[in-house]
Design a protein around this motif. Structure first.
Motif, mmCIF file in Angstrom:
data_model
loop_
_atom_site.group_PDB
_atom_site.id
_atom_site.type_symbol
_atom_site.label_atom_id
_atom_site.label_comp_id
_atom_site.label_asym_id
_atom_site.label_seq_id
_atom_site.Cartn_x
_atom_site.Cartn_y
_atom_site.Cartn_z
ATOM 1 N N ARG A 189 0.838 -1.219 0.000
ATOM 2 C CA ARG A 189 0.000 0.000 0.000
ATOM 3 C C ARG A 189 0.863 1.255 0.000
ATOM 4 N NH1 ARG A 189 -3.757 -0.120 4.800
ATOM 5 N NH2 ARG A 189 -4.776 1.606 3.714
ATOM 6 N N ASP A 228 1.855 1.858 -3.483
ATOM 7 C CA ASP A 228 0.745 2.459 -4.229
ATOM 8 C C ASP A 228 0.706 3.971 -4.024
ATOM 9 O OD1 ASP A 228 -1.878 2.398 -5.679
ATOM 10 O OD2 ASP A 228 -2.616 3.025 -3.727
ATOM 11 N N THR A 240 3.609 5.551 -5.853
ATOM 12 C CA THR A 240 3.337 5.580 -7.288
ATOM 13 C C THR A 240 2.475 6.788 -7.641
ATOM 14 O OG1 THR A 240 3.503 3.177 -7.496
ATOM 15 C CG2 THR A 240 2.255 4.325 -9.197
ATOM 16 N N CYS A 241 1.444 7.049 -6.833
ATOM 17 C CA CYS A 241 0.604 8.231 -7.042
ATOM 18 C C CYS A 241 1.437 9.513 -6.950
ATOM 19 C CB CYS A 241 -0.520 8.273 -6.015
ATOM 20 S SG CYS A 241 -1.744 6.961 -6.197
ATOM 21 N N PHE A 280 -3.437 6.682 -15.357
ATOM 22 C CA PHE A 280 -2.924 5.819 -14.278
ATOM 23 C C PHE A 280 -3.335 6.379 -12.924
ATOM 24 C CE2 PHE A 280 0.870 4.570 -17.177
ATOM 25 C CZ PHE A 280 0.082 3.628 -17.812
ATOM 26 N N LEU A 281 -3.195 7.698 -12.775
ATOM 27 C CA LEU A 281 -3.520 8.355 -11.511
ATOM 28 C C LEU A 281 -5.010 8.188 -11.186
ATOM 29 C CD1 LEU A 281 -2.104 9.938 -9.299
ATOM 30 C CD2 LEU A 281 -2.559 12.044 -10.575
ATOM 31 N N HIS A 331 -5.595 4.654 -9.833
ATOM 32 C CA HIS A 331 -5.136 4.512 -8.445
ATOM 33 C C HIS A 331 -6.085 5.221 -7.479
ATOM 34 C CE1 HIS A 331 -1.221 2.481 -8.720
ATOM 35 N NE2 HIS A 331 -1.089 3.080 -9.893
ATOM 36 N N GLN A 354 -9.472 3.741 -6.205
ATOM 37 C CA GLN A 354 -9.419 2.720 -5.163
ATOM 38 C C GLN A 354 -9.480 3.328 -3.762
ATOM 39 O OE1 GLN A 354 -5.847 0.483 -6.037
ATOM 40 N NE2 GLN A 354 -6.367 0.354 -8.196
ATOM 41 N N LYS A 373 -3.253 8.595 1.468
ATOM 42 C CA LYS A 373 -3.720 8.553 0.077
ATOM 43 C C LYS A 373 -4.789 9.615 -0.163
ATOM 44 C CE LYS A 373 -4.858 5.392 -3.648
ATOM 45 N NZ LYS A 373 -5.032 3.981 -4.063
#
Length: 255
Positions: free
Chosen positions: A124, A127, A130-131, A162-163, A166, A169, A197
């Motif tokens: 996580r 993840d 990555t964002c 892609f963003l 993500h 979720q 997030k």
């Protein structure tokens, strides 16, 4: 720029989640799986609310933690070193155990222990990072070749898609608060990782006053207190020393 005005102008919101604060943490193998377990809890699990003034402190601290971990730990928790475990434990002691969504309920019900799966935490965290890299590419027009999306020459249009994937979720619930009049609500997150997030989500909603900065000296993420902040706290402290060194080198080159 006035700090209060900067905070008020930013679109981020207040988030709440349940947190357990422990004075010690350690790794423990339970049912053949690696967990991070909190010991000596300071108090029972409590609801913590992160105000706008705290806007990206959790997010920035987790991004910094990810950068300190060994490469290749994503999807491979067996690659976590003792130093990696120590870094994760330090973060948990400082900010709290990221409880609910990472396996806490399982070991609490079976063994009465507060903790989370190391693999879930790292995945996580990956993840969120990555964002962050996608956000840097799209919003900050990042040119750092260490950014995967720069290195692979992935277009802004693809990065935006892609963003979106993500961020779809993201799991936030509305919880009513009748203790005030008129009643209001909390934006409830599962745990601290979900708070981070959510903070990243609202960074993407901002147009010109980002509260996550990328240090101009070392490249590390840091929470911005003012719009014109360009240095993290560590580099700000050594700014004068680095300026003197630069002047000395320029003077030597001229001779």
């Amino acid at each position: 720029m006035n700090t209060d005005l900067f905070v008020d102008a930013h679109p981020t919101q207040c988030f709440s989640c349940l947190v357990v604060n422990c004075t010690e943490c350690r790794s423990e193998v339970i049912e053949d799986k690696l967990y991070i377990v909190g010991t000596k809890p300071k108090e029972d699990k409590k609801l913590c609310t992160f105000e706008k003034t705290d806007r990206t402190n959790i997010l920035s601290s987790l991004l910094q933690l990810y950068e300190r971990l060994s490469e290749g730990v994503y999807a491979h928790p067996e690659k976590l070193t003792d130093a990696d475990i120590e870094e994760i434990c330090k973060w948990c002691i400082a900010y709290g155990m990221p409880a609910e969504a990472s396996g806490d309920a399982d070991i609490w019900m079976k063994y009465g222990k507060v903790g989370f799966l190391a693999s879930s935490f790292v995945n996580r965290l990956h993840d969120i990072y990555t964002c962050y890299l996608l956000w840097r590419k799209v919003y900050l027009h990042d040119t750092d070749i260490r950014n995967f999306y720069i290195k692979e020459n992935i277009s802004d249009e693809q990065c935006i898609e892609f963003l979106k994937i993500h961020m779809m979720q993201l799991n936030i619930k509305l919880a009513p608060d009748f203790s005030v009049s008129p009643p209001t609500f909390f934006l409830m997150c599962d745990d601290l990782l979900e708070v981070a997030k959510a903070q990243m989500f609202f960074e993407c909603m901002s147009t010109d006053s980002y509260s996550v900065g990328v240090c101009a000296a070392c490249g590390a993420p840091f929470p911005k207190k003012r719009k014109n902040n360009t240095l993290c706290e560590a580099c700000q402290k050594t700014k004068y020393q680095r300026t003197r060194e630069k002047q000395r080198m320029l003077k030597n080159n001229e001779q």
